[in-house]
Design a protein around this motif. Sequence first.
Motif, mmCIF file in Angstrom:
data_model
loop_
_atom_site.group_PDB
_atom_site.id
_atom_site.type_symbol
_atom_site.label_atom_id
_atom_site.label_comp_id
_atom_site.label_asym_id
_atom_site.label_seq_id
_atom_site.Cartn_x
_atom_site.Cartn_y
_atom_site.Cartn_z
ATOM 1 N N GLU A 64 0.719 -1.221 0.114
ATOM 2 C CA GLU A 64 -0.060 -0.011 -0.118
ATOM 3 C C GLU A 64 0.964 1.037 -0.027
ATOM 4 O O GLU A 64 1.928 1.312 0.743
ATOM 5 N N ARG A 250 -8.402 4.179 -3.104
ATOM 6 C CA ARG A 250 -9.129 4.492 -2.089
ATOM 7 C C ARG A 250 -8.747 5.796 -1.546
ATOM 8 O O ARG A 250 -7.813 6.303 -1.654
ATOM 9 N N ARG A 252 -8.777 7.877 1.937
ATOM 10 C CA ARG A 252 -8.903 7.954 3.535
ATOM 11 C C ARG A 252 -9.180 9.297 4.048
ATOM 12 O O ARG A 252 -8.432 10.136 3.664
ATOM 13 N N LYS A 257 -11.532 7.082 8.263
ATOM 14 C CA LYS A 257 -12.631 6.080 7.675
ATOM 15 C C LYS A 257 -12.319 6.090 6.171
ATOM 16 O O LYS A 257 -12.116 7.397 5.675
ATOM 17 N N PHE A 258 -12.399 4.953 5.293
ATOM 18 C CA PHE A 258 -12.134 5.004 4.135
ATOM 19 C C PHE A 258 -13.810 5.521 3.430
ATOM 20 O O PHE A 258 -14.475 5.110 3.606
ATOM 21 N N TYR A 259 -13.633 6.336 2.297
ATOM 22 C CA TYR A 259 -14.428 6.622 1.487
ATOM 23 C C TYR A 259 -15.235 5.386 0.782
ATOM 24 O O TYR A 259 -14.680 4.548 0.402
ATOM 25 N N ASN A 262 -14.522 3.340 -4.428
ATOM 26 C CA ASN A 262 -13.516 3.393 -5.076
ATOM 27 C C ASN A 262 -13.195 4.190 -6.352
ATOM 28 O O ASN A 262 -13.984 4.271 -7.239
#
Length: 384
Positions: A64, A250, A252, A257-259, A262
Amino acid sequence: MTIKNDQLAHPTSLSTWLARNITATGLAVALSAFCMSGVVIAQEAPPPPGVLVEPARIEVIEEERVFSGRTQAISQVALIARVGGFLEPLEFKEGQTVKQGELLYVIQQEPYEFAVEQSQANLESAQAKVDLAKVDYDRKEQLVKRDAISVSELDTARANLKEANASLALRQADLKLSELDLSYTEVRAPLDGQIGTSKFKEGAYVNANSGTLATITSLDPIRVAFPVPQALILQAQRADNLQTDNLLIRLRLSDGKFYQHNGKLEFLEAEANPGTDTVTSYAIFDNPDHLLFDHQLVDVVANVKDAAPVLVVSQSALLLDQEGPYVLKVNKEDVVEQQRIAVVDQIKGLVVVGSGLEKGDLVITSGIQKVRPGIKVNAQLAGQ
């Protein structure tokens, strides 16, 4: 040698004392003679140094990469009045989502409607003059054929017809211009998006010099710009990982938190930033709920979906000198060898090896400072 009186009085003690001293004296004489003869006692060789080794192995590394990005609206349009006049009540609420073609502002239309009517009247008058000039020309053309009038009169009629047609064309242009001005009294949304605050309210006089009435920002989809080091781009290009289907991108958000949606890599800038040696990359995201705003700071998290297996060793095995990277390898005879390698990348404490090693080769990861190429070692696998 001196014998004490009490030893003479006790024969047993005397014999014991003589035996001990004669034995010690003889041993000393024997050692002295042995050393003088040039014979040296050999010392036992030290054991080989112990090191920890691990085999080069094939792994799939799910890497990542995190970049600092900022959202950008794909389209943003400033609404400007094209004609002058007083504003009617606004047709929208500030901050609402608008659709392309939706009516937003109305500028007082009566003066422009009068201008259209006047242009239509002028056009009809010009058309009547054309009709009259055409009739006159046709009549005189017949008279000239019968020699009833001179040719010069026909020429005059032809010129009058041309002038009437030119006047008609001018009036037609005036009508179109008046109708265009009338259409400009209605300001409509040029695109789908969210409209901001209105700088002018009902009753305000506006014209082309008034500046921006309001701004419409297209938020769905939305673009994210983020800088990527050139070295990473080259690696991704060689691995063919810049294809949209190969990358998982993605966002963040500031709350960690992740949106929910994608993104896809859209394109890369043609120029690199000479100050940072990075290339600005752009990804696009769906934003139906307008959760993302223009110029919002986000973290872009990118990784390869189906990463290919690569040959890796622990980073603790990597050594560097003036010639470049290398490792210390232990062969089948437990002898240390220096092995040059090509380093592709360093990820999560691992070194991705492009060449120089094969799967199963043993490299030293601990105890490197105790060895050198060519010596034998006592190698133990890490973890055993």
